[in-house]
Motif scaffolding. Structure first.
Motif, short mmCIF file in Angstrom:
data_model
loop_
_atom_site.label_atom_id
_atom_site.label_comp_id
_atom_site.label_asym_id
_atom_site.label_seq_id
_atom_site.Cartn_x
_atom_site.Cartn_y
_atom_site.Cartn_z
N ASN A 40 21.77 29.02 -10.76
CA ASN A 40 22.73 28.39 -9.84
C ASN A 40 22.01 27.69 -8.69
N ARG A 41 20.94 28.31 -8.17
CA ARG A 41 20.19 27.66 -7.09
C ARG A 41 19.59 26.34 -7.58
N PHE A 42 19.05 26.36 -8.78
CA PHE A 42 18.45 25.14 -9.32
C PHE A 42 19.50 24.05 -9.49
N LEU A 43 20.65 24.41 -10.01
CA LEU A 43 21.72 23.44 -10.23
C LEU A 43 22.18 22.83 -8.90
N VAL A 44 22.42 23.67 -7.92
CA VAL A 44 22.89 23.18 -6.63
C VAL A 44 21.83 22.31 -5.96
N GLY A 45 20.56 22.72 -6.05
CA GLY A 45 19.49 21.93 -5.45
C GLY A 45 19.37 20.55 -6.09
N CYS A 46 19.46 20.50 -7.41
CA CYS A 46 19.40 19.20 -8.10
C CYS A 46 20.59 18.33 -7.72
N ALA A 47 21.78 18.91 -7.77
CA ALA A 47 22.99 18.12 -7.50
C ALA A 47 23.03 17.63 -6.06
N LEU A 48 22.63 18.49 -5.11
CA LEU A 48 22.63 18.08 -3.70
C LEU A 48 21.60 16.98 -3.47
N SER A 49 20.42 17.09 -4.07
CA SER A 49 19.39 16.06 -3.93
C SER A 49 19.91 14.73 -4.46
N ARG A 50 20.53 14.77 -5.62
CA ARG A 50 21.01 13.54 -6.24
C ARG A 50 22.16 12.92 -5.43
N ARG A 51 23.01 13.75 -4.85
CA ARG A 51 24.11 13.19 -4.05
C ARG A 51 23.57 12.50 -2.81
N LEU A 52 22.64 13.16 -2.09
CA LEU A 52 22.10 12.57 -0.86
C LEU A 52 21.33 11.29 -1.15
N GLY A 54 21.56 9.41 -3.83
CA GLY A 54 22.46 8.41 -4.38
C GLY A 54 23.18 7.65 -3.27
N GLU A 55 23.60 8.37 -2.23
CA GLU A 55 24.27 7.72 -1.10
C GLU A 55 23.32 6.74 -0.40
N LEU A 56 22.05 7.11 -0.27
CA LEU A 56 21.09 6.24 0.41
C LEU A 56 20.71 5.03 -0.46
N LEU A 57 20.64 5.23 -1.77
CA LEU A 57 20.24 4.16 -2.67
C LEU A 57 21.41 3.32 -3.16
N VAL A 59 23.70 4.32 -5.45
CA VAL A 59 23.92 4.51 -6.89
C VAL A 59 24.61 5.86 -7.10
N PRO A 60 25.29 6.07 -8.25
CA PRO A 60 25.88 7.38 -8.54
C PRO A 60 24.79 8.45 -8.62
N PRO A 61 25.12 9.70 -8.29
CA PRO A 61 24.11 10.76 -8.34
C PRO A 61 23.38 10.86 -9.68
N GLY A 62 24.11 10.68 -10.77
CA GLY A 62 23.47 10.79 -12.08
C GLY A 62 22.50 9.68 -12.38
N ASP A 63 22.54 8.58 -11.61
CA ASP A 63 21.65 7.44 -11.84
C ASP A 63 20.43 7.44 -10.93
N VAL A 64 20.31 8.43 -10.07
CA VAL A 64 19.14 8.49 -9.19
C VAL A 64 17.90 8.73 -10.06
N PRO A 65 16.90 7.85 -10.00
CA PRO A 65 15.73 7.97 -10.88
C PRO A 65 14.71 8.97 -10.35
N LEU A 66 14.79 10.20 -10.82
CA LEU A 66 13.87 11.24 -10.39
C LEU A 66 12.86 11.55 -11.49
N ARG A 67 11.70 11.98 -11.09
CA ARG A 67 10.70 12.47 -12.05
C ARG A 67 10.11 13.77 -11.53
N ARG A 68 9.76 14.63 -12.45
CA ARG A 68 9.15 15.92 -12.12
C ARG A 68 7.89 16.07 -12.96
N VAL A 69 6.73 15.95 -12.33
CA VAL A 69 5.47 16.06 -13.06
C VAL A 69 4.56 17.02 -12.32
N CYS A 70 4.16 18.09 -12.99
CA CYS A 70 3.24 19.05 -12.39
C CYS A 70 1.85 18.41 -12.29
#
Length: 221
Positions: A40-52, A54-57, A59-70
Motif C-alpha cells: 500500500n505504501r508503494f502504491l500511494v507513493g507512486c500515485a502521489l508522485s505521478r499526480r504531483l 502530472g500537474e506540473l507537466l 499530463v495525466p498521472p498515468g502519462d508521466v514518463p518515469l524510469r527506475r534504474v538501480c
C-alpha cells in the motif's frame, strides 16, 4: 532556496483505482510485494508522485514518463526519476502509515520522514550513525528527549543523502549536521563526497509528532 512542493498521504489511502496510473513495471512490483502494508505504501507513493508531476507537466498521472534504474545492478528498483529533461527532481519517503513526496525544479531534492513511535535502540543507532560532536549533543539531553532528537538528526542526514542519490552506503558518521535545537545545516561532509556540495536543509513535522526533513542540492552535485 529553490521552491519545494511537499505533499503527504497515508498508506490507508491506497485503493485499486490508483493502479490505473502506474506503469507496467510499477504494477508488477506492486503485485510482487507480499507485505500488504509495504504494498500500500508503494502504491500511494507512486500515485502521489505521478499526480504531483502530472500537474506540473500538464499530463495525466498515468502519462508521466518515469524510469527506475538501480545504479548498481540496472534493475527497475532505483530512485525514480523523470525520463525526460523537464528540470524536475522528486523524492519519495514513507515511515509507518505516512507517505510523502517532495518535488523541486532546478535542483536535486531529498525527503525523509520517521514514525515517532517506532521502536528504536537509541544507543546502538547513535554508535552507528552519529559523529562524536552529534553524540555529545545527543547525550547532553535528558534521556526522555534523546529519541526524538536522534530522529531529527537522522531525518536531516537521510534527506541529504537522498538528494545526492548516494543512499545509506555513505559513511553516516562523517556526514555531520547541526544539533536538533539549532537551524538545520550540514557541518561536515564525508571524504567520499570530495566535491563537498552545498545543501539547504529544512525541518518538517507531520501530524505534529513525526519528524521529517527536506534537503536541496544543486543539480548534478
Amino acid at each position: 532556496m529553490h521552491s519545494v512542493q511537499v505533499s503527504w498521504a497515508r498508506s490507508a489511502d491506497a485503493h485499486e483505482g490508483l493502479l490505473e496510473t502506474l506503469a507496467p513495471v510499477e504494477r508488477a512490483r506492486y503485485a510482487a510485494t507480499v507485505d500488504p502494508a509495504a504494498r500500500n505504501r508503494f502504491l500511494v507513493g507512486c500515485a502521489l508522485s505521478r499526480r504531483l508531476l502530472g500537474e506540473l507537466l500538464g499530463v495525466p498521472p498515468g502519462d508521466v514518463p518515469l524510469r527506475r534504474v538501480c545504479p548498481t545492478c540496472g534493475g527497475p528498483h532505483g530512485k525514480p526519476r523523470l525520463a525526460v529533461s523537464a528540470g524536475y527532481d522528486f523524492s519519495v519517503t514513507h515511515s509507518g502509515d505516512v507517505v510523502g513526496v517532495a518535488v523541486c525544479r532546478g535542483a536535486e531534492v531529498g525527503l525523509d520522514v520517521e514514525e515517532a513511535h517506532t521502536a528504536l535502540d537509541v544507543d546502538a543507532a547513535a554508535r552507528t550513525a552519529l559523529s562524536a560532536r552529534e553524540s555529545a549533543a545527543l547525550y547532553s539531553l535528558p534521556p526522555v528527549e534523546r529519541k526524538p532528537a536522534f530522529l531529527r538528526i537522522w531525518t536531516r542526514k537521510e534527506a541529504v543523502l537522498k538528494a545526492l542519490g548516494v543512499g545509506l552506503g555513505a559513511p553516516l558518521r562523517e556526514l555531520e549536521v547541526s544539533e536538533p535545537g539549532a537551524a538545520p545545516a550540514v557541518l561536515a561532509w564525508p571524504d567520499l563526497l570530495a566535491d563537498h556540495p552545498r545543501a539547504t536543509l529544512m525541518d518538517l513535522t507531520v501530524d505534529g509528532i513525526h519528524p521529517a526533513a527536506v534537503a536541496v542540492t544543486p543539480a548534478g552535485a
